[in-house]
Design an enzyme around this catalytic site. Structure first.
Site, PDB file in Angstrom:
ATOM      1  N   LYS A 194      28.002  25.726  49.811  1.00  0.00           N
ATOM      2  CA  LYS A 194      28.836  26.084  48.434  1.00  0.00           C
ATOM      3  C   LYS A 194      29.360  27.543  49.083  1.00  0.00           C
ATOM      4  O   LYS A 194      28.467  28.271  48.527  1.00  0.00           O
ATOM      5  CB  LYS A 194      28.196  25.852  47.464  1.00  0.00           C
ATOM      6  N   LYS A 247      30.765  22.033  50.164  1.00  0.00           N
ATOM      7  CA  LYS A 247      31.660  21.961  49.868  1.00  0.00           C
ATOM      8  C   LYS A 247      32.478  23.427  49.916  1.00  0.00           C
ATOM      9  O   LYS A 247      31.350  24.065  49.866  1.00  0.00           O
ATOM     10  CB  LYS A 247      31.353  21.730  48.981  1.00  0.00           C
TER      11      LYS A 247
END
Ligand code: PBG
Length: 328
Positions: A194, A247
């Site tokens: 992330k 992500k």
């Protein structure tokens, strides 16, 4: 005579193109992220994410049924509590908003896969993903709260818990806590990779989780790094993650490919808020063909190696796929 290949032969008709297509988007690839808000009735549109809503539990109850009927395999839940405190107690409250939404979803649509975002940022006034001490987001002390949050979701009936906090060691802390409490079958989708991304801007407005000081760069990853992504993915796999996520999605297709090539676990990618809002904004001005662009974007995630995609486009894309008789 045959001095060049006629690549165009296989592009000549739609059926030929279909037969030779390498990556196909299916309704079964989608997870739909949803925001449930405590003490809200009905739903309210999120200004920075046109077509996405804050749901009160009543409206959420109706909507999950529609989602299940559309054939979308699952949802990812985010909660907006009425109160925030330093300990983020709303995150792991037995009757918290996410816990209640899980129960509603499981009662109305038992087959729908219920995933939950496990994080503290919506639940403390600082808006950070871990416990705050002075100006520091402390790692090890956060793990207990993160694990308690995951456990409370499992108790309420979540199928999959998805930690997004980026504290080190959270996957093993969650796995251990779940197993000890008898939730060996609750799966972990780790937000393993992330990045500290500007593409979360609209979400922070949607989730009321903008950090009140500093930024998230001491725990989320530097967008410049891909070897580090492989390290994060390997660590979470080793700690017991069942699935890994990359992500954001669109600017990180290379990362999804790299993670795909490293692991045998299922890999997901999160098509985040600004990726959605940019498309919506341009579409609302008539600058792009929304449907064609969304399908092209979703196809790129499959091509990069994602097994499934968390996307705010899920409902629209499902209707489009159904309309063309695609999507199986
Ligand atoms: C919470 C969380 C965020 C997103 C998912 N979980 C925001 C953040 O980390 O700042 C972003 C989702 C999106 O932009 O759609 N930690």
């Amino acid at each position: 005579m045959n001095t060049f290949r006629r690549n165009r032969r296989l592009r000549r008709t739609e059926k030929l193109r279909q037969l030779t297509r390498e990556s196909v988007v299916h309704v079964e690839d989608f997870i739909y992220p949803m925001f449930v808000q405590e003490n809200l009735h009905g739903k309210e549109e999120i200004a920075a994410m046109p077509g996405q809503y804050h749901y009160g539990l009543d409206e959420f109850r109706r909507t999950v049924v529609d989602i299940a009927e559309l054939g979308i395999p699952g949802i990812l839940l985010f909660g907006l509590p009425s109160e925030k405190d330093e300990q983020s107690s709303g995150a792991y409250a037995e009757r918290g908003i996410v816990q209640e939404a899980i129960r509603v979803a499981k009662a109305e649509a038992p087959d729908l896969v219920v995933m939950t975002d496990v994080c503290l940022c919506q639940y403390n006034p600082a808006g950070h993903c871990g416990l705050v001490r002075g100006s520091e987001i402390v790692n090890d002390e956060s793990l207990k709260l993160i694990a308690a949050t995951a456990l409370s979701h499992a108790v309420a009936g979540a199928d999959v818990v998805a930690p997004s906090d980026m504290m080190d060691g959270r996957v093993s802390a969650i796995r251990e806590t779940l197993d000890e409490a008898g939730f060996a079958n609750t799966a972990i989708l780790s937000y393993a990779v992330k990045y500290a991304s500007a593409f979360y801007g609209p979400f922070r407005e949607a989730a009321h989780s903008t950090p009140q000081f500093g930024d998230r760069k001491t725990y989320q990853m530097d967008p410049a790094n891909v070897r580090e992504a492989l390290r994060e993915a390997a660590d979470d796999e080793q700690e017991g993650a069942d699935m890994l996520m990359v992500k954001p999605a669109l600017s990180y297709l290379d990362v999804t490919r790299a993670v795909r090539n490293q692991t045998t676990l299922p890999v997901a990618t999160y098509n985040v808020s600004a990726e959605y809002s940019m498309v919506k904004a341009a579409a609302m001005r008539g600058w792009i063909d929304e449907r064609a662009m969304v399908m092209e974007i979703l196809t790129s995630f499959k091509r990069a190696g994602a097994d499934f995609v968390l996307t705010y486009h899920a409902l629209d894309a499902t209707r489009w796929l159904r309309a063309e008789g695609g999507g199986r």
